[in-house]
Write a protein that holds these residues in place. Structure first.
Motif, mmCIF file in Angstrom:
data_model
loop_
_atom_site.group_PDB
_atom_site.id
_atom_site.type_symbol
_atom_site.label_atom_id
_atom_site.label_comp_id
_atom_site.label_asym_id
_atom_site.label_seq_id
_atom_site.Cartn_x
_atom_site.Cartn_y
_atom_site.Cartn_z
ATOM 1 N N PHE A 63 0.815 -1.219 0.000
ATOM 2 C CA PHE A 63 0.000 0.000 0.000
ATOM 3 C C PHE A 63 0.846 1.266 0.000
ATOM 4 O O PHE A 63 0.451 2.286 -0.530
ATOM 5 N N SER A 64 2.018 1.166 0.584
ATOM 6 C CA SER A 64 2.872 2.352 0.717
ATOM 7 C C SER A 64 3.868 2.492 -0.435
ATOM 8 O O SER A 64 4.559 3.502 -0.517
ATOM 9 N N ILE A 65 3.977 1.486 -1.294
ATOM 10 C CA ILE A 65 4.958 1.404 -2.393
ATOM 11 C C ILE A 65 6.370 1.172 -1.872
ATOM 12 O O ILE A 65 7.071 0.308 -2.375
ATOM 13 N N GLU A 88 4.261 7.067 -11.177
ATOM 14 C CA GLU A 88 4.024 6.956 -9.733
ATOM 15 C C GLU A 88 5.311 6.573 -9.008
ATOM 16 O O GLU A 88 5.539 6.974 -7.860
ATOM 17 N N ILE A 89 6.135 5.775 -9.670
ATOM 18 C CA ILE A 89 7.391 5.330 -9.053
ATOM 19 C C ILE A 89 8.382 6.492 -9.020
ATOM 20 O O ILE A 89 9.055 6.719 -8.007
ATOM 21 N N TYR A 90 8.431 7.246 -10.116
ATOM 22 C CA TYR A 90 9.324 8.407 -10.126
ATOM 23 C C TYR A 90 8.854 9.463 -9.131
ATOM 24 O O TYR A 90 9.664 10.119 -8.479
ATOM 25 N N ASP A 91 7.511 9.616 -9.008
ATOM 26 C CA ASP A 91 6.956 10.628 -8.096
ATOM 27 C C ASP A 91 7.366 10.409 -6.640
ATOM 28 O O ASP A 91 7.480 11.371 -5.879
ATOM 29 N N ILE A 92 7.557 9.165 -6.232
ATOM 30 C CA ILE A 92 7.972 8.952 -4.836
ATOM 31 C C ILE A 92 9.496 9.029 -4.694
ATOM 32 O O ILE A 92 10.035 8.764 -3.620
#
Ligand SMILES: Nc1ncnc2c1ncn2[C@@H]1O[C@H](COP(=O)(O)OP(=O)(O)O)[C@@H](O)[C@H]1O
Ligand SMILES: [Mg+2]
Length: 142
Positions: A63-65, A88-92
């Motif tokens: 849920f938190s990646i 979404e992966i780059y955003d975190i």
């Protein structure tokens, strides 16, 4: 690509021994991708490896990646299962995690976004057999 080992495990105890062999082969800066269907034991194997770094609080980051742990090493634990777009992966801050100097990175379901994996990485392929034994392959990509 080099197959380091291909083992079958019949129990959590045997998987712990496999975790130790993986632990002995990896170092700070390494990226370790775990690929296999739900329930094959990716989170469990990471938990066993984390325990060898004296990290006892690892959990599934679906849920938190990403989960971050600190023990003898810093560990970043990703799960790409719920991710729909690579952004979404780059955003975190994936790039920052990759560039973080003294850490080990584990990525469950890394095969969903192969384009963002560094060329050099380890891959663990897990399969669950109908007799409940599990195949664990440990592969080096470079
Ligand atoms: N080697 C093993 N022997 C027996 N059960 C296992 C083994 N590895 C994992 N399991 C069990 O399988 C279930 C799913 O494991 P999990 O690590 O969450 O899988 P994944 O992360 O691949 O979805 C858990 O109940 C776990 O205890
Ligand atoms: Mg999992």
């Amino acid at each position: 690509m080099e197959l380091i080992f291909d083992k079958t495990t019949n129990s959590l105890e045997e998987s712990k021994l496999i975790a130790k062999e993986i632990f002995n082969q990896i170092n700070l800066q390494d990226v370790v991708v775990l690929n296999g269907n739900l329930g094959t034991g990716k989170t469990t194997l990471i938990k066993f490896i984390c325990e060898l770094y004296k990290i006892y609080n690892s959990t599934s980051p679906s849920f938190s990646i990403v989960n971050e742990y600190e023990g003898d090493a810093k560990v970043f634990h990703f799960d790409f299962y719920r991710i729909k777009k690579v952004e979404e992966i780059y955003d975190i801050g994936f790039e920052d995690y990759l560039n973080y100097e003294e850490s080990i990175i584990f990525i469950e379901w890394g095969n969903l976004f192969p384009e963002i994996l560094p060329k050099n990485h380890f891959e663990i392929q897990l399969e669950l057999n109908s007799d409940n034994t599990r195949i664990i392959k440990f592969i080096k990509h470079n």
